[in-house]
Design a protein around this motif. Structure first.
Motif, PDB file in Angstrom:
ATOM      1  N   ASN A  27       1.995 -51.364-101.201  1.00 30.77           N
ATOM      2  CA  ASN A  27       0.950 -52.121-101.274  1.00 30.77           C
ATOM      3  C   ASN A  27      -0.339 -51.884-100.956  1.00 30.77           C
ATOM      4  OD1 ASN A  27       2.234 -53.913 -99.528  1.00 30.77           O
ATOM      5  ND2 ASN A  27       1.463 -55.549-100.148  1.00 30.77           N
ATOM      6  N   LYS A  28      -0.111 -50.906 -99.628  1.00 30.67           N
ATOM      7  CA  LYS A  28      -1.367 -50.815 -98.452  1.00 30.67           C
ATOM      8  C   LYS A  28      -2.687 -49.549 -99.280  1.00 30.67           C
ATOM      9  CE  LYS A  28      -2.330 -50.344 -93.713  1.00 30.67           C
ATOM     10  NZ  LYS A  28      -2.121 -49.400 -92.384  1.00 30.67           N
ATOM     11  N   ILE A  29      -3.448 -49.973 -99.729  1.00 29.68           N
ATOM     12  CA  ILE A  29      -4.981 -49.778 -99.654  1.00 29.68           C
ATOM     13  C   ILE A  29      -5.983 -49.893 -98.116  1.00 29.68           C
ATOM     14  CG2 ILE A  29      -6.968 -48.989-100.379  1.00 29.68           C
ATOM     15  CD1 ILE A  29      -5.626 -50.247-103.285  1.00 29.68           C
ATOM     16  N   VAL A  30      -6.221 -48.782 -97.778  1.00 29.78           N
ATOM     17  CA  VAL A  30      -7.049 -48.632 -96.563  1.00 29.78           C
ATOM     18  C   VAL A  30      -8.707 -47.790 -96.747  1.00 29.78           C
ATOM     19  CG1 VAL A  30      -6.283 -46.679 -95.499  1.00 29.78           C
ATOM     20  CG2 VAL A  30      -7.254 -48.602 -94.388  1.00 29.78           C
ATOM     21  N   PHE A  31      -9.842 -48.893 -96.575  1.00 34.33           N
ATOM     22  CA  PHE A  31     -11.190 -48.235 -97.413  1.00 34.33           C
ATOM     23  C   PHE A  31     -11.522 -47.774 -95.350  1.00 34.33           C
ATOM     24  CE2 PHE A  31     -10.516 -51.202-100.385  1.00 34.33           C
ATOM     25  CZ  PHE A  31     -11.288 -50.996-101.166  1.00 34.33           C
ATOM     26  N   VAL A  32     -11.665 -46.359 -95.532  1.00 35.35           N
ATOM     27  CA  VAL A  32     -12.325 -45.617 -94.704  1.00 35.35           C
ATOM     28  C   VAL A  32     -13.413 -44.922 -94.324  1.00 35.35           C
ATOM     29  CG1 VAL A  32     -11.849 -43.789 -92.784  1.00 35.35           C
ATOM     30  CG2 VAL A  32     -10.229 -45.295 -93.999  1.00 35.35           C
ATOM     31  N   SER A  33     -14.335 -45.090 -93.625  1.00 34.40           N
ATOM     32  CA  SER A  33     -16.140 -45.197 -93.695  1.00 34.40           C
ATOM     33  C   SER A  33     -16.633 -44.410 -92.746  1.00 34.40           C
ATOM     34  CB  SER A  33     -16.843 -46.374 -93.945  1.00 34.40           C
ATOM     35  OG  SER A  33     -18.189 -45.636 -94.239  1.00 34.40           O
ATOM     36  N   LEU A  34     -17.306 -43.480 -93.035  1.00 33.25           N
ATOM     37  CA  LEU A  34     -18.245 -43.174 -91.057  1.00 33.25           C
ATOM     38  C   LEU A  34     -19.714 -43.217 -91.483  1.00 33.25           C
ATOM     39  CD1 LEU A  34     -16.769 -39.807 -90.220  1.00 33.25           C
ATOM     40  CD2 LEU A  34     -16.560 -41.647 -88.919  1.00 33.25           C
ATOM     41  N   GLU A  35     -20.389 -43.468 -92.787  1.00 35.43           N
ATOM     42  CA  GLU A  35     -21.504 -44.587 -92.655  1.00 35.43           C
ATOM     43  C   GLU A  35     -22.014 -45.704 -92.878  1.00 35.43           C
ATOM     44  OE1 GLU A  35     -23.450 -42.733 -96.402  1.00 35.43           O
ATOM     45  OE2 GLU A  35     -23.713 -41.537 -95.308  1.00 35.43           O
TER      46      GLU A  35
END
Length: 369
Positions: A27-35
């Motif tokens: 059930n895990k969702i990870v949001f990843v950003s460099l901006e």
């Protein structure tokens, strides 16, 4: 490979020893950003809606990269954090290309690339010289079938993996009430633009996030002199260049801290070059001018997907005089912009967020994805 990348690669390679002890959480969702180091645009919109379901474990690794020595050190530790978050998630959602995903994604983790642009004029990703090849994406969203072959090459996926949903952040541009409310607020903040003709300048990002930026801009002082006092020029640079000022003229306003879509609401004439933001602005059906002073060089060094001279729905100009003359003549064929918009936006209904949410829920519902 530079020494910093070698150290990062060796470190992350050693961390793979933990894979047998790291469970992928269904059930895990990870949001990843460099901006950005905070939730913005699609990330913010999707996170808000997914929270309502109360069935997903949402995690975030949000980091704004800068090319300083300290920034590189921080990036090293962020990549370690990403390594563990990515490889224990059923779904990873990206808005920019990602080293850890491309090099160290384990089997069973799904990756959705939202990207941060509504289309592509200039070549990017695997179509350009890079520090590492982009790989391991499972889904990429797009605005139109026209972008499928470009995105497939750029992201190292098949055309079937490019899903045309529309771009959620554009939904608001189909809402007249939203645009009118933003217009009122912008005029309140900048009263000097009242009863003026507004020219908005938003050039493309030049350079690379990891190796620095190139500052090549139109001479806005010269443009304003040619246009006259009836006009106000507002400019908005890429978010990574938010501290850059390119003019101190009282009628040339730096809007780097403003939401670009808010500026669309008060714009009479829009100037850009090779930025994908033209796809967004085409929804407004207002005059566009394309300042392509270095077109031949740009084609050779960066590369362009589209037939620029034939595809752009407005005058292509090579100097400030030509830009000014196009604006002053005010002879724009808005039907060309309408055709352009229909071609590069499959959906013009303001419901792209719903389609992306459906895609995410479908991915999360699959067993053993």
């Amino acid at each position: 490979m530079y020494w910093k990348e070698k150290i990062l690669y060796i470190t992350l390679s050693l961390l793979k020893v933990f894979f047998p002890f790291m469970k992928i959480r269904s059930n895990k969702i990870v949001f990843v950003s460099l901006e950005s180091n905070k939730l913005e645009n699609e990330f913010k919109m999707l996170s808000k809606q997914l929270m309502k379901d109360n069935q997903y474990d949402l995690q975030y690794v949000l980091f704004k990269f800068d090319g300083t020595l300290l920034g590189s050190v921080k990036y090293f530790f962020v990549c370690i954090h990403q390594f563990f978050e990515i490889n224990t998630s059923k779904l990873v959602i990206l808005d920019y290309n990602n080293y850890v995903v491309s090099k160290f994604k384990r089997k069973g983790v799904q990756v959705l690339q939202l990207w941060h642009a509504s289309g592509a004029i200039k070549k990017f990703g695997n179509e350009t010289k890079r520090d590492y090849p982009i790989a391991n994406y499972d889904y990429v969203i797009a605005n139109s079938d026209q972008f499928k072959p470009y995105y497939a090459k750029a992201f190292g996926v098949s055309e079937q993996q490019v899903i045309v949903t529309g771009i959620p952040k554009c939904d608001c541009l189909y809402n007249p009430e939203y645009l009118e409310s933003r217009k009122i607020k912008i005029i309140e903040k900048y009263p000097q633009i009242q009863n003026k003709k507004i020219v908005l300048y938003a050039p493309t990002f030049r350079g690379r996030i990891t190796s620095g930026f190139k500052n090549v801009y139109m001479d806005l002082n010269k443009l304003h002199e040619l246009l006259g006092e009836e006009y106000v020029i507002m400019y908005k640079l890429h978010p990574l260049l938010k501290n850059h000022i390119i003019s101190n003229h009282p009628n040339i306003i730096c809007c780097n801290s403003e939401n670009l879509y808010h500026l669309f609401s008060i714009t009479d004439y829009f100037i850009s070059d090779y930025s994908a933001i033209i796809f967004d602005f085409s929804i407004m059906n207002k005059p566009m001018i394309f300042y392509a002073f270095d077109l031949d060089k740009y084609k050779e060094e960066t590369g362009i997907f589209l037939d620029y001279l034939n595809e752009m729905p407005g005058p292509v100009c090579y100097n400030e005089e030509e830009v000014a003359n196009s604006i002053l003549a005010d002879e724009f064929d808005l039907s060309k912009i309408e055709v352009f918009c229909r071609k590069y936006h499959k959906y013009n209904d303001g419901h792209s967020l719903s389609r992306v949410l459906t895609l995410i829920k479908d991915i999360m519902s699959k067993d053993g994805a």
